[in-house]
Design an enzyme around this catalytic site. Structure first.
Site, PDB file in Angstrom:
ATOM      1  N   GLU A  98       0.857  -1.185   0.000  1.00  0.00           N
ATOM      2  CA  GLU A  98       0.000   0.000   0.000  1.00  0.00           C
ATOM      3  C   GLU A  98       0.893   1.236   0.000  1.00  0.00           C
ATOM      4  O   GLU A  98       1.809   1.336   0.820  1.00  0.00           O
ATOM      5  CB  GLU A  98      -0.889  -0.011   1.253  1.00  0.00           C
ATOM      6  CG  GLU A  98      -1.551   1.314   1.573  1.00  0.00           C
ATOM      7  CD  GLU A  98      -1.966   1.428   3.041  1.00  0.00           C
ATOM      8  OE1 GLU A  98      -2.075   2.570   3.522  1.00  0.00           O
ATOM      9  OE2 GLU A  98      -2.154   0.394   3.703  1.00  0.00           O
TER      10      GLU A  98
ATOM     11  N   THR B 231      -4.444   6.061   3.027  1.00  0.00           N
ATOM     12  CA  THR B 231      -4.811   7.421   3.418  1.00  0.00           C
ATOM     13  C   THR B 231      -5.698   8.060   2.352  1.00  0.00           C
ATOM     14  O   THR B 231      -5.527   9.211   1.967  1.00  0.00           O
ATOM     15  CB  THR B 231      -3.570   8.302   3.701  1.00  0.00           C
ATOM     16  OG1 THR B 231      -2.560   7.538   4.358  1.00  0.00           O
ATOM     17  CG2 THR B 231      -3.938   9.472   4.611  1.00  0.00           C
TER      18      THR B 231
ATOM     19  N   LYS C  98     -10.008  -2.101   8.994  1.00  0.00           N
ATOM     20  CA  LYS C  98      -8.665  -1.741   9.460  1.00  0.00           C
ATOM     21  C   LYS C  98      -8.789  -1.186  10.883  1.00  0.00           C
ATOM     22  O   LYS C  98      -9.289  -0.076  11.075  1.00  0.00           O
ATOM     23  CB  LYS C  98      -8.058  -0.699   8.520  1.00  0.00           C
ATOM     24  CG  LYS C  98      -6.787  -0.035   9.035  1.00  0.00           C
ATOM     25  CD  LYS C  98      -6.367   1.077   8.083  1.00  0.00           C
ATOM     26  CE  LYS C  98      -5.329   1.982   8.710  1.00  0.00           C
ATOM     27  NZ  LYS C  98      -4.952   3.088   7.817  1.00  0.00           N
TER      28      LYS C  98
END
Length: 212
Positions: free
Chosen positions: A40, A67, A127
């Protein structure tokens, strides 16, 4: 293999967050060289989309963006070919846009309210963030009223805490700083150490479940 299945099979989602594009590319390359299969790139890293585009040339690699906080960013990420979207927060619009574009959604959650919103919006993996503050006991407690979901503790997962996270119900873990803290030269050593710990922890959990 489907994106979700690959994430769950790997059990380790590596992530890159750096101050410059050059540093980000160096860390990403070091992670790939160390054998990681899932990576990621956070959009707070300058040139993140360009780093993602370069990584996508490796067909054995599953690449996503982190993000991600706006629908606009979801569309940008999808346009270049990344396969999963990770966020620090629970944003229904971002989750909905992610699913509409047939990408895997992994929003950040920490409270039961956020879990409920994320699940109802269609999130694929939750998450748990920030993991270092919440801890394995929090995951174990919050999982019970929300069964049949997939969990990825992220931020502050340590080598020593890996067994506790998987025992508490983690399906995979998100790792950034613990892998890159020693610079590019130390990435391989850290990746191998975490890979070994994750393999062992998940094997123990599996054997326990089978014996029940």
């Amino acid at each position: 293999m489907k994106t979700v299945d690959k994430l769950l099979a790997e059990k380790m989602m590596t992530l890159v967050r750096c101050n410059t594009q050059a540093q980000g590319q160096e860390m990403a390359d070091a992670l790939v060289d160390a054998g990681v299969k899932v990576i990621e790139i956070t959009l707070t890293t300058p040139g993140a989309l360009k780093i993602i585009e370069k990584l996508l040339k490796n067909k054995d690699l599953l690449v996503g963006a982190g993000t991600v906080r706006t629908v606009k960013d979801v569309k940008k990420v999808e346009a270049i070919g990344a396969r999963f979207i990770v966020s620090p927060d629970t944003n229904e619009d971002v989750i909905t846009a992610t699913k509409k574009l047939k990408l895997v959604s992994m929003p950040g959650v920490s409270t039961p309210t956020e879990v409920g919103i994320a699940v109802d919006a269609g999130a694929d993996i939750l998450k748990l963030f920030p993991a270092s503050v919440l801890g394995p006991a929090h995951l174990k407690s919050i999982r019970e009223p929300f069964p049949n979901n997939r969990w990825c503790p992220t931020a502050g997962v340590t080598l020593e805490s890996i067994p506790k996270w998987f025992e508490a119900g983690a399906d995979l873990v998100g790792l950034g700083g613990p892998l890159t803290k020693d610079g590019a030269a130390g990435v391989r050593k850290n990746v191998l150490a975490f890979r070994s710990a994750i393999d062992q922890a998940s094997k123990v959990v599996y054997q326990h479940e089978v014996s029940q």
